[in-house]
Design a protein around this motif. Sequence first.
Motif, PDB file in Angstrom:
ATOM      1  N   THR A  70       0.835  -1.206   0.000  1.00 35.08           N
ATOM      2  CA  THR A  70       0.000   0.000   0.000  1.00 35.08           C
ATOM      3  C   THR A  70       0.867   1.252   0.000  1.00 35.08           C
ATOM      4  O   THR A  70       0.598   2.204  -0.748  1.00 35.08           O
ATOM      5  CB  THR A  70      -0.947  -0.017   1.214  1.00 35.08           C
ATOM      6  OG1 THR A  70      -1.671  -1.251   1.223  1.00 35.08           O
ATOM      7  CG2 THR A  70      -1.922   1.152   1.165  1.00 35.08           C
ATOM      8  N   ILE A  71       1.912   1.262   0.840  1.00 38.34           N
ATOM      9  CA  ILE A  71       2.836   2.405   0.868  1.00 38.34           C
ATOM     10  C   ILE A  71       3.489   2.582  -0.494  1.00 38.34           C
ATOM     11  O   ILE A  71       3.654   3.721  -0.971  1.00 38.34           O
ATOM     12  CB  ILE A  71       3.890   2.231   1.986  1.00 38.34           C
ATOM     13  CG1 ILE A  71       3.229   2.347   3.359  1.00 38.34           C
ATOM     14  CG2 ILE A  71       5.016   3.256   1.841  1.00 38.34           C
ATOM     15  CD1 ILE A  71       4.123   1.909   4.523  1.00 38.34           C
ATOM     16  N   GLU A  72       3.839   1.484  -1.141  1.00 33.29           N
ATOM     17  CA  GLU A  72       4.443   1.576  -2.472  1.00 33.29           C
ATOM     18  C   GLU A  72       3.492   2.254  -3.452  1.00 33.29           C
ATOM     19  O   GLU A  72       3.894   3.161  -4.190  1.00 33.29           O
ATOM     20  CB  GLU A  72       4.802   0.180  -2.970  1.00 33.29           C
ATOM     21  CG  GLU A  72       5.363   0.183  -4.385  1.00 33.29           C
ATOM     22  CD  GLU A  72       5.442  -1.204  -4.996  1.00 33.29           C
ATOM     23  OE1 GLU A  72       6.150  -1.328  -6.006  1.00 33.29           O
ATOM     24  OE2 GLU A  72       4.788  -2.139  -4.499  1.00 33.29           O
ATOM     25  N   HIS A  73       2.240   1.847  -3.473  1.00 32.09           N
ATOM     26  CA  HIS A  73       1.261   2.457  -4.386  1.00 32.09           C
ATOM     27  C   HIS A  73       1.064   3.938  -4.079  1.00 32.09           C
ATOM     28  O   HIS A  73       1.082   4.777  -4.979  1.00 32.09           O
ATOM     29  CB  HIS A  73      -0.086   1.737  -4.299  1.00 32.09           C
ATOM     30  CG  HIS A  73      -0.173   0.513  -5.140  1.00 32.09           C
ATOM     31  ND1 HIS A  73      -1.113   0.352  -6.131  1.00 32.09           N
ATOM     32  CD2 HIS A  73       0.552  -0.637  -5.132  1.00 32.09           C
ATOM     33  CE1 HIS A  73      -0.963  -0.826  -6.706  1.00 32.09           C
ATOM     34  NE2 HIS A  73       0.037  -1.464  -6.107  1.00 32.09           N
ATOM     35  N   LEU A  74       0.868   4.264  -2.801  1.00 32.75           N
ATOM     36  CA  LEU A  74       0.627   5.662  -2.422  1.00 32.75           C
ATOM     37  C   LEU A  74       1.867   6.520  -2.614  1.00 32.75           C
ATOM     38  O   LEU A  74       1.787   7.646  -3.123  1.00 32.75           O
ATOM     39  CB  LEU A  74       0.139   5.732  -0.979  1.00 32.75           C
ATOM     40  CG  LEU A  74      -1.236   5.125  -0.703  1.00 32.75           C
ATOM     41  CD1 LEU A  74      -1.510   5.090   0.793  1.00 32.75           C
ATOM     42  CD2 LEU A  74      -2.324   5.882  -1.442  1.00 32.75           C
ATOM     43  N   GLY A  75       3.024   5.993  -2.201  1.00 30.85           N
ATOM     44  CA  GLY A  75       4.272   6.751  -2.328  1.00 30.85           C
ATOM     45  C   GLY A  75       4.625   7.026  -3.773  1.00 30.85           C
ATOM     46  O   GLY A  75       4.968   8.155  -4.137  1.00 30.85           O
ATOM     47  N   ALA A  76       4.532   6.008  -4.616  1.00 33.09           N
ATOM     48  CA  ALA A  76       4.849   6.194  -6.031  1.00 33.09           C
ATOM     49  C   ALA A  76       3.895   7.197  -6.678  1.00 33.09           C
ATOM     50  O   ALA A  76       4.309   8.045  -7.471  1.00 33.09           O
ATOM     51  CB  ALA A  76       4.803   4.857  -6.764  1.00 33.09           C
ATOM     52  N   ASP A 111      -4.985  -3.121 -12.791  1.00 32.42           N
ATOM     53  CA  ASP A 111      -3.809  -2.270 -12.624  1.00 32.42           C
ATOM     54  C   ASP A 111      -2.680  -2.902 -11.823  1.00 32.42           C
ATOM     55  O   ASP A 111      -1.558  -2.377 -11.824  1.00 32.42           O
ATOM     56  CB  ASP A 111      -4.207  -0.972 -11.910  1.00 32.42           C
ATOM     57  CG  ASP A 111      -5.204  -0.149 -12.710  1.00 32.42           C
ATOM     58  OD1 ASP A 111      -5.376  -0.409 -13.909  1.00 32.42           O
ATOM     59  OD2 ASP A 111      -5.815   0.755 -12.114  1.00 32.42           O
ATOM     60  N   CYS A 112      -2.951  -3.975 -11.099  1.00 33.00           N
ATOM     61  CA  CYS A 112      -1.967  -4.487 -10.143  1.00 33.00           C
ATOM     62  C   CYS A 112      -1.985  -6.015 -10.120  1.00 33.00           C
ATOM     63  O   CYS A 112      -3.059  -6.623 -10.143  1.00 33.00           O
ATOM     64  CB  CYS A 112      -2.281  -3.928  -8.747  1.00 33.00           C
ATOM     65  SG  CYS A 112      -1.190  -4.538  -7.442  1.00 33.00           S
ATOM     66  N   GLY A 113      -0.821  -6.620  -9.996  1.00 37.24           N
ATOM     67  CA  GLY A 113      -0.706  -8.062  -9.995  1.00 37.24           C
ATOM     68  C   GLY A 113      -1.079  -8.748  -8.695  1.00 37.24           C
ATOM     69  O   GLY A 113      -1.189  -9.965  -8.636  1.00 37.24           O
ATOM     70  N   ASN A 114      -1.285  -7.968  -7.624  1.00 31.81           N
ATOM     71  CA  ASN A 114      -1.663  -8.553  -6.330  1.00 31.81           C
ATOM     72  C   ASN A 114      -2.496  -7.536  -5.554  1.00 31.81           C
ATOM     73  O   ASN A 114      -2.208  -7.207  -4.409  1.00 31.81           O
ATOM     74  CB  ASN A 114      -0.410  -8.955  -5.547  1.00 31.81           C
ATOM     75  CG  ASN A 114      -0.714  -9.838  -4.362  1.00 31.81           C
ATOM     76  OD1 ASN A 114      -1.803 -10.366  -4.219  1.00 31.81           O
ATOM     77  ND2 ASN A 114       0.265  -9.983  -3.493  1.00 31.81           N
TER      78      ASN A 114
END
Length: 158
Positions: free
Chosen positions: A54-60, A123-126
């Motif tokens: 989740t942090i990866e999605h929001l941060g990116a 949009d996402c693999g997982n």
Amino acid sequence: MEKITSFTIDHIKLQPGLYVSRKDRVGEETVTTFDLRLTNPNEEPVMNTAEVHTIEHLGATYLRNDHQWKDKVLYFGPMGCRTGFYLLLSGDYESKDIVPLVLGCFRFIRDYRGEVPGACARDCGNYLDMNLPMANYWGGKYAALLKNIDETRLVYPD
């Protein structure tokens, strides 16, 4: 084989902080890799994959939409050990140069409510492996550290 740079850092002394991990030359350009260390390695529990994701999605999303920095962001993603994230920027920077950017990013993560960007099957693999409340928690914890960060948390320990 030689040890890679990130394995030469004394993780026993390493505290949560914002560090320059390395600088690499790519043609005429410098790429600065930052270590955004959220947990105390080998002392605190690591982050679970759902909040890391989740942090990866929001941060990116935040970083690639920042008007000043978006064209310099090459990568934002998790460390395999789940104690932090790497941020790669085009350019030659020091940790202190990006504290406002990273602080803004983690305040965004702390305060975010709603659907996580890119969290759907298309949009996402997982996409089911998400945990927004825990991402909010880690965003708040890291933002609090960054708000009053000093040199001891901006340069790797000897």
